[in-house]
Design a protein around this motif. Sequence first.
Motif, PDB file in Angstrom:
ATOM      1  N   TYR A 142      74.623  48.189 -31.715  1.00  0.00           N
ATOM      2  CA  TYR A 142      74.815  46.668 -31.362  1.00  0.00           C
ATOM      3  C   TYR A 142      73.273  46.100 -31.046  1.00  0.00           C
ATOM      4  O   TYR A 142      72.492  46.592 -30.797  1.00  0.00           O
ATOM      5  N   ARG A 143      73.203  44.670 -31.480  1.00  0.00           N
ATOM      6  CA  ARG A 143      72.171  44.065 -30.864  1.00  0.00           C
ATOM      7  C   ARG A 143      72.529  43.013 -30.063  1.00  0.00           C
ATOM      8  O   ARG A 143      73.600  42.633 -30.104  1.00  0.00           O
ATOM      9  N   GLN A 144      71.627  42.728 -28.961  1.00  0.00           N
ATOM     10  CA  GLN A 144      71.877  41.569 -27.953  1.00  0.00           C
ATOM     11  C   GLN A 144      70.970  40.754 -27.845  1.00  0.00           C
ATOM     12  O   GLN A 144      69.759  40.894 -27.719  1.00  0.00           O
TER      13      GLN A 144
ATOM     14  N   HIS B 278      74.330  35.078 -27.746  1.00  0.00           N
ATOM     15  CA  HIS B 278      75.419  35.770 -28.532  1.00  0.00           C
ATOM     16  C   HIS B 278      75.999  36.979 -28.196  1.00  0.00           C
ATOM     17  O   HIS B 278      77.136  37.435 -28.715  1.00  0.00           O
TER      18      HIS B 278
ATOM     19  N   ARG C 260      76.568  42.117 -30.947  1.00  0.00           N
ATOM     20  CA  ARG C 260      77.177  42.148 -31.982  1.00  0.00           C
ATOM     21  C   ARG C 260      76.883  43.442 -32.698  1.00  0.00           C
ATOM     22  O   ARG C 260      75.870  43.891 -32.680  1.00  0.00           O
TER      23      ARG C 260
ATOM     24  N   GLU D  83      79.598  43.216 -37.891  1.00  0.00           N
ATOM     25  CA  GLU D  83      79.466  41.942 -38.220  1.00  0.00           C
ATOM     26  C   GLU D  83      78.154  41.421 -38.760  1.00  0.00           C
ATOM     27  O   GLU D  83      78.051  40.243 -39.189  1.00  0.00           O
ATOM     28  N   VAL D  84      77.083  42.096 -38.315  1.00  0.00           N
ATOM     29  CA  VAL D  84      75.756  41.814 -38.639  1.00  0.00           C
ATOM     30  C   VAL D  84      74.898  42.814 -39.466  1.00  0.00           C
ATOM     31  O   VAL D  84      73.967  42.969 -38.914  1.00  0.00           O
TER      32      VAL D  84
ATOM     33  N   SER E  35      65.032  41.797 -31.116  1.00  0.00           N
ATOM     34  CA  SER E  35      66.223  41.774 -30.400  1.00  0.00           C
ATOM     35  C   SER E  35      66.172  42.996 -29.482  1.00  0.00           C
ATOM     36  O   SER E  35      65.319  43.867 -29.659  1.00  0.00           O
TER      37      SER E  35
ATOM     38  N   ASN F 287      88.056  36.172 -31.051  1.00  0.00           N
ATOM     39  CA  ASN F 287      87.084  35.054 -30.286  1.00  0.00           C
ATOM     40  C   ASN F 287      87.544  35.461 -28.844  1.00  0.00           C
ATOM     41  O   ASN F 287      88.641  35.605 -28.321  1.00  0.00           O
TER      42      ASN F 287
ATOM     43  N   VAL G 279      84.773  44.132 -29.338  1.00  0.00           N
ATOM     44  CA  VAL G 279      84.318  43.045 -29.577  1.00  0.00           C
ATOM     45  C   VAL G 279      84.067  42.408 -28.128  1.00  0.00           C
ATOM     46  O   VAL G 279      84.923  42.333 -27.496  1.00  0.00           O
TER      47      VAL G 279
ATOM     48  N   THR H 208      80.275  36.717 -24.701  1.00  0.00           N
ATOM     49  CA  THR H 208      78.628  36.555 -24.364  1.00  0.00           C
ATOM     50  C   THR H 208      78.436  36.820 -23.127  1.00  0.00           C
ATOM     51  O   THR H 208      76.917  36.967 -22.798  1.00  0.00           O
TER      52      THR H 208
END
Lengths: 113, 112
Positions: free
Chosen positions: A35-37, A41, A44, A59-60, A87, B3, B101, B104
Amino acid sequence: DAGITQSPRHKVTETGTPVTLRCHQTENHRYMYWYRQDPGHGLRLIHYSYGVKDTDKGEVSDGYSVSRSKTEDFLLTLESATSSQTSVYFCAISVDRGSYGYTFGSGTRLTVV
Amino acid sequence: GQNIDQPTEMTATEGAIVQINCTYQTSGFNGLFWYQQHAGEAPTFLSYNVLDGLEEKGRFSSFLSRSKGYSYLLLKELQMKDSASYLCAVRGSNTGFQKLVFGTGTRLLVSP
């Protein structure tokens, strides 16, 4: 502790250079994640692995590749680093479906200048 | 797609009770997690809900309503060390694979 380590902890690199981050686990967990944070955001997903040589995109994933040749190691490579890849990168492991979720490594703070 | 919404920041006083809400819209649902993350550190697991209702673990409780796509994390007897970000994460079931998922995060500041 959980038996997951990331290296390096901090790295500064120049734009256009390749960079490889390493995640090592001693738990023999099947699933591993990168993951990146970033502020605003959250976390992700970049790539994940569900076994040796079995990986898939998150997703990225653009600009990143991964490899898992052994259960314990999951490598993340930035093929040609860009400033947008500055990141904090977290590796995580999980057993399987269940109530344990993920265990995270301590993170790698990467700065691309 | 998925979401997940949670407030950006909250403040509270030491000794008080605070509730951090999380709403989600996902294609499939197979569990909701709460993580705590202190500044500069990795997220650590706090709680897990997969059925409706309240799960209590010491000073921390987490609630889930699947029909409303809603969860909250309740922190009682707040301490200064509870100042941290709290991340809500949902595991979907449509992929046949465990993948979380994350929202934030909500930054909680506890003041004396």
